[in-house]
Design an enzyme around this catalytic site. Structure first.
Site, PDB file in Angstrom:
ATOM      1  N   ALA A 158      37.652  49.953  33.717  1.00  0.00           N
ATOM      2  CA  ALA A 158      38.963  49.970  34.368  1.00  0.00           C
ATOM      3  C   ALA A 158      38.845  50.543  35.774  1.00  0.00           C
ATOM      4  O   ALA A 158      39.838  50.974  36.362  1.00  0.00           O
ATOM      5  CB  ALA A 158      39.971  50.764  33.545  1.00  0.00           C
ATOM      6  N   SER A 159      37.619  50.557  36.301  1.00  0.00           N
ATOM      7  CA  SER A 159      37.372  51.003  37.673  1.00  0.00           C
ATOM      8  C   SER A 159      38.003  52.372  37.950  1.00  0.00           C
ATOM      9  O   SER A 159      37.691  53.349  37.297  1.00  0.00           O
ATOM     10  CB  SER A 159      37.871  49.948  38.673  1.00  0.00           C
ATOM     11  N   HIS A 160      38.939  52.394  38.895  1.00  0.00           N
ATOM     12  CA  HIS A 160      39.537  53.665  39.321  1.00  0.00           C
ATOM     13  C   HIS A 160      40.831  53.990  38.580  1.00  0.00           C
ATOM     14  O   HIS A 160      41.503  54.959  38.928  1.00  0.00           O
ATOM     15  CB  HIS A 160      39.836  53.582  40.831  1.00  0.00           C
TER      16      HIS A 160
END
Length: 210
Positions: A158-160
């Site tokens: 979910a990256s950041h």
């Protein structure tokens, strides 16, 4: 992204939630949902249940992304399995029958589980699944697609986003993230996936060496 499907009535909402719980292969999210259902049946507020089922996580150029939990509007094993089945159908329909899909994952909660589910769906569909050996950054997955000559790649991340979220990014054989019209074509095949019990599952694929 989350769609804005209007809220459903309470009886239909409970029916959908019970059906979801019966299909859920994850004991943790199944127990979580059963408790929410019990609370609503006991006269509690149905806002949480409505939020879990009134919409669905939309598959687009960013793949899937959302909060972890039970329901069609959350990231969980049912949503991921259906996404994998839709992607597998797309790859087969576009001439990649028997091709390889490389799967990566980060260190977020359930990322390794979602990666394994994806691998089992790919092998169940007759594709080859290659799984990265440990949590690795997304660019490694993009590199591996071309390095290993794969038809596609999946990165569970979910990256950041906040830590309670997870996500599912899809890349095609050129090592770049999906763009239109591939996103809508994959989404249509995800929508057409039937019950969980009807999705063929194979082995967990091959772990790629360092």
């Amino acid at each position: 992204m989350t769609d804005t499907t209007p809220a459903v009535d309470a009886a239909d909402l409970l029916s959908r939630a019970r059906a979801w719980a019966e299909e859920d292969p994850d004991p943790q999210t199944r127990a979580e949902l059963e408790q929410v259902i019990a609370d609503v049946e006991a006269g509690g507020d149905d806002a949480d249940l409505d939020d879990r089922f009134a919409g669905t996580l939309e598959f687009g150029t960013a793949g899937l992304r959302g909060a972890l939990g039970a329901g069609s509007n959350r990231m969980n094993r049912i949503v991921v399995t259906r996404a994998a089945a839709g992607l597998a159908a797309y790859l087969i329909d576009t001439g990649h029958r028997g091709g390889s899909v490389v799967i990566g994952f980060d260190a977020r909660h359930n990322s390794d589980v979602f990666a394994r589910d994806t691998a089992e769906v790919m092998t169940g569909a007759g594709l080859k699944a290659l799984v990265l050996p440990r949590p690795l950054p997304t660019p490694v997955l993009a590199f591996a697609i071309r390095e290993l000559g794969c038809a596609a790649g999946v990165m569970v991340t979910a990256s950041h986003n906040p830590p309670q979220d997870n996500g599912y990014k899809v890349y095609l054989d050129d090592g770049s993230q999906i763009v239109p019209p591939a996103d809508s074509e994959i989404a249509a095949r995800i929508e057409a996936v039937g019950p969980m019990a009807d999705i063929p599952r194979g082995n967990a694929g091959k772990v790629v060496e360092e």
